[in-house]
Design an enzyme around this catalytic site. Structure first.
Site, PDB file in Angstrom:
ATOM      1  N   HIS A   7       0.795  -1.151   0.084  1.00  0.00           N
ATOM      2  CA  HIS A   7       0.066  -0.077  -0.070  1.00  0.00           C
ATOM      3  C   HIS A   7       0.944   1.334   0.131  1.00  0.00           C
ATOM      4  CE1 HIS A   7      -3.734   2.260   1.242  1.00  0.00           C
ATOM      5  NE2 HIS A   7      -2.940   2.810   1.793  1.00  0.00           N
ATOM      6  N   GLU A   8       1.901   1.282   0.993  1.00  0.00           N
ATOM      7  CA  GLU A   8       2.736   2.425   1.169  1.00  0.00           C
ATOM      8  C   GLU A   8       3.611   2.635  -0.194  1.00  0.00           C
ATOM      9  OE1 GLU A   8       1.699   4.495   3.036  1.00  0.00           O
ATOM     10  OE2 GLU A   8       0.402   3.552   4.372  1.00  0.00           O
TER      11      GLU A   8
ATOM     12  N   HIS B  62       1.675   4.418  -2.809  1.00  0.00           N
ATOM     13  CA  HIS B  62       1.972   5.990  -2.602  1.00  0.00           C
ATOM     14  C   HIS B  62       2.992   6.346  -2.983  1.00  0.00           C
ATOM     15  CE1 HIS B  62      -1.671   6.773  -0.770  1.00  0.00           C
ATOM     16  NE2 HIS B  62      -1.569   5.688   0.452  1.00  0.00           N
TER      17      HIS B  62
ATOM     18  N   HIS C 291       3.776   6.696  -6.765  1.00  0.00           N
ATOM     19  CA  HIS C 291       2.746   7.617  -7.242  1.00  0.00           C
ATOM     20  C   HIS C 291       3.689   9.010  -6.996  1.00  0.00           C
ATOM     21  CE1 HIS C 291      -1.444   9.426  -7.589  1.00  0.00           C
ATOM     22  NE2 HIS C 291      -0.684   9.972  -8.579  1.00  0.00           N
TER      23      HIS C 291
END
Length: 606
Positions: free
Chosen positions: A394-395, A398, A401
Site C-alpha cells: 500500500h505505502e 503511494h 505515485h
C-alpha cells in the site's frame, strides 16, 4: 513485541539498527545544513513584501516573482519533511519536537508575510489577468495560477488573510494534542500472550484482533478501549474543537458547509460523496450475510466487534521477513513493468523505509518525502502478520505515485490529491492479492487469502464509508447548532455501528468510543477517499491485468500516465484519462459486486 532482534520488548530509538531506519541524511547531513536552509527561509520571509504591488506589471515580472517563491517553497518543504520525519521516529524526543515546532512557526510566518499574494492576484481585472495568462512567459505556471484563481469567491481581503495565516498554527492544536495523547501518552499496558507479557500498542492491537483465540481478541479489545474510556471526555472535547475549527474555516470563506469546502479543494462534486454512501447502503445486506457466515464458522452465537477480523480459516500462518516481503512485491507488481518494479525494489533496499516499531514511534504507516527527495515510508513491520506485507504494498503504491509525479512535473503542480492517492496505494494491494492467489495451490490458503481480502475490502470500503457518513452527520448537526458533545458523538456512532454491522451483531459498552480514536477525523472529510480509491483501484487493476493477458498494454500505459500526471489535471479528469469515470456510481457498484462474488467464493472453498 518481537522485533528483528527477536525480543519481546520495545527498543529505544537509539538502539535501532541503522539499516532498519530511513536515510534522512539524504535530506540533511547535519543540523548545520538544516539551519542554513532555515536561515534562508527566515530571510526570504522578511523580504517577500517587496513583491507586493508588482503582480500585474507584466507576465515576465510575475514569472520572476513566482520563480523566487517556488524556490523558497521547495526549500521550505524540505525543511518540513525533515522535521516531520525526525519527529515521527520518536514523539518523546525533545530536540525533534522543537525542530518541528520551529518549522511550523517558520511556515506560518512565511504564509502570513505572503498573505497579500492571492488577494492581490485575484484583484487584477479580468481583462488584465486573462492577458497575463495568455503570455508565453507564464506557460509553466498556468495550472498553478488557475488553481489559485478558482478560490476567488472564497478569498478574503489582504488584512483578513494575514490574520488567518498568523493563526494557522493554532488551527491544528486539536490535531496535535490528539496525536500526542494517542501516540505518546496513552498506556494500554501489557497482555498475556502465549505465556509472555506483550505490550499492547496500536500496532499489536491489530494483530491481536486477528487472533484465532477469541479470549485474546476479547481481552485486547476490552483492555484497549478501557484506556480510551478513561480519556473519553478529553478526546470528545478535542474532536469538538476540531469541528468548531472546520465550521469557522468554512463560514469565514463563504462555503455552504464544511463538506462542500473540503470537496471543493479536489473539484469533487458532492454527488460523488452521496452516491458512495447510497451504493454502500444498498450492499449492506451482503455484509450482514457475510458476518452471519463468519459467526457460523467461528462457532459463536454472538458476533461482536472483536470478532470482525477473526480469521474464519484457521491454523494458517504466513510469515514474511521484510526482505522476503520486498521479493514478493517484486514479483507481484511485475504487471506494471520492469521500470516500476526496478525503481521500487532499489528504493526499498536502500533505506526508503523505517521498518520496525520502537518506543515513541508514530503508530501505523505512511508514505512521505518532498519534491527534491526520494520517497520515505514509515512502517511498524511485523513478520508474523501478513497485514504488514499488504501495508508495505500500500505505502509503496503511494511512494511510487509520488516518485513519478515529482519526476514528471514542475514543483508548482507536481502534487496530486488524496482522492487519487488512495487508488494508487490500493491498486498495489489488489495486484499483490492476485499474485498470491495465482501462486497458491492449497485450498485452505486460498480461502485464508480470500478471507483476508474480504476483510480488507470491508475495512476500506464499508468501514471508511461508515466513517464518512459519521463525519457528515456530526458536522451537519454542529452546523445546525447542535454541539458535538460526547453523548451526541456516541449516539450517532452507535446507530451507525448497528446499521453497518446488522441487528444481530452485539456491541460492547465501549464500542462507540471508536469514534474518538480515528486520527483521520482530524483531517475532515478525508476518509471517503479510501472507499472511492479502493473502488477505482479494483477497476484499474482489473483493466491492467485483463489487458496484459491479451498482450494489450494500453491500460497499463494509461495507468502509468495517471501516476505521472501529478496535479496537472483535476482528479476526475485524471481518472477519465486512466479509463474510469468517478462521477458515475458504476465504479463503486462494480467493486461491491466483486466483494459479493468473493464472499461466495470463500463460502464455496470453506
Amino acid at each position: 513485541m518481537k522485533n528483528e532482534n527477536n525480543t519481546n520488548v520495545l527498543i529505544e530509538r537509539k538502539d535501532v539498527k541503522i539499516e532498519d531506519t530511513w536515510d534522512l541524511s539524504l535530506l540533511y547531513k547535519n543540523d548545520e545544513e538544516f539551519e542554513k536552509d532555515f536561515k534562508f527561509i527566515e530571510d526570504f520571509s522578511k523580504e517577500v513584501i517587496k513583491f507586493k504591488g508588482s503582480l500585474s506589471k507584466s507576465a515576465s515580472e510575475l514569472k520572476n516573482i513566482l520563480d523566487s517563491i517556488m524556490k523558497a517553497y521547495i526549500i521550505l518543504e524540505k525543511l518540513g519533511s525533515y522535521a516531520f520525519l525526525k519527529q515521527t521516529e520518536d514523539l518523546t524526543n525533545n530536540d525533534s519536537n522543537i525542530k518541528a515546532a520551529r518549522y511550523y512557526k517558520l511556515s506560518s510566518e512565511l504564509s502570513a508575510n505572503l498573505s497579500y499574494f492571492e488577494p492581490e492576484l485575484m484583484s487584477i481585472e479580468d481583462e488584465k489577468i486573462n492577458s497575463l495568462l495568455k503570455d508565453e512567459a507564464l506557460k509553466d505556471y498556468l495550472i498553478y495560477l488557475n488553481k489559485i484563481l478558482k478560490y476567488k469567491p472564497h478569498t478574503l481581503s489582504e488584512k483578513e488573510e494575514r490574520i488567518l495565516a498568523l493563526q494557522s498554527e493554532l488551527s491544528s492544536t486539536a490535531s496535535n494534542v490528539f496525536d500526542t495523547l494517542n501516540d505518546a501518552d496513552l498506556d494500554f499496558g501489557e497482555l498475556e500472550y502465549n505465556g509472555n507479557k506483550i505490550p499492547l500498542t496500536h500496532a499489536s492491537f491489530s494483530s491481536f484482533q486477528e487472533s484465532q483465540d477469541r479470549e485474546i481478541r476479547k481481552n485486547s479489545y476490552n483492555q484497549f478501549y478501557k484506556e480510551y474510556d478513561k480519556h473519553k471526555n478529553t478526546l470528545a472535547e478535542l474532536y469538538a474543537s476540531q469541528i468548531k475549527q472546520d465550521i469557522f474555516d468554512a463560514r469565514i470563506r463563504n462555503y455552504k458547509s464544511v463538506r462542500e469546502m473540503e470537496l471543493f479543494k479536489d473539484d469533487i462534486p458532492v454527488s460523488v460523496y452521496d452516491s458512495l454512501i447510497e451504493s454502500v447502503h444498498n450492499a449492506l445486506p451482503v455484509v450482514h450475510s457475510y458476518y452471519e457466515y463468519c459467526a457460523l464458522k467461528l462457532g459463536i452465537d454472538d458476533f461482536r466487534q472483536y470478532d470482525k477480523y477473526a480469521p474464519v480459516v484457521k491454523d494458517i500462518k504466513i510469515y514474511n521477513t521484510f526482505d522476503e516481503a520486498v521479493e514478493i512485491l517484486n514479483k507481484a507488481l511485475s504487471p506494471l513493468g520492469e521500470e516500476y518494479v526496478s525503481i521500487l525494489t532499489n528504493g526499498l533496499n536502500s533505506r526508503w523505509v523505517d521498518k520496525y516499531e520502537n518506543k515513541g514511534k508514530t503508530s501505523g504507516a505512511f508514505s512521505a518525502g518532498c519534491y527534491t527527495s526520494e520517497p520515505y515510508i514509515l512502517m511498524n513491520f511485523r513478520n508474523e502478520s501478513i497485514e504488514s506485507l499488504f501495508t508495505l504494498a500500500h505505502e509503496a503504491g503511494h511512494s511510487m505515485h509520488s516518485y513519478y509525479s515529482r519526476k514528471n512535473n514542475p514543483f508548482q503542480h507536481h502534487d496530486y490529491t488524496i482522492f487519487e492517492a488512495e487508488a494508487a496505494s490500493t491498486f498495489n494491494e489488489k495486484l499483490l492479492f492476485n499474485y498470491l492467489m495465482q501462486n497458491e495451490s492449497k485450498k485452505e490458503v486460498k480461502a485464508f487469502l480470500l478471507n483476508k481480502d474480504i476483510n480488507g475490502f470491508i475495512a476500506t470500503v464499508f468501514r471508511q464509508t461508515m466513517f464518512a457518513e459519521f463525519e457528515h452527520i456530526i458536522h451537519k448537526e454542529a452546523e445546525e447548532g447542535n454541539p458535538a458533545t460526547l453523548e451526541l458523538i456516541r449516539t450517532v456512532y452507535k446507530d451507525l455501528l448497528k446499521k453497518y454491522f446488522g441487528e444481530k451483531a452485539v456491541l460492547e459498552e465501549t464500542s462507540d468510543l471508536e469514534a474518538l480514536r480515528i486520527p483521520h477525523f482530524y483531517r475532515s472529510f478525508y476518509v471517503y477517499k479510501y472507499a472511492t480509491g479502493m473502488s477505482a483501484a479494483v477497476a484499474l487493476s482489473n483493466g491492467v491485468l485483463e489487458g496484459n493477458a491479451k498482450g494489450d498494454f494500453t491500460n497499463r500505459d494509461n495507468y502509468l500516465k495517471f501516476l505521472k500526471s501529478g496535479g496537472s489535471r483535476t482528479p476526475i479528469e485524471n481518472f477519465k484519462a486512466a479509463g474510469i469515470d468517478m462521477t458515475k456510481p458504476e465504479v463503486v457498484e462494480s467493486a461491491l459486486k466483486l466483494f459479493a462474488k468473493e464472499a461466495e467464493e470463500l463460502k464455496a472453498l470453506n
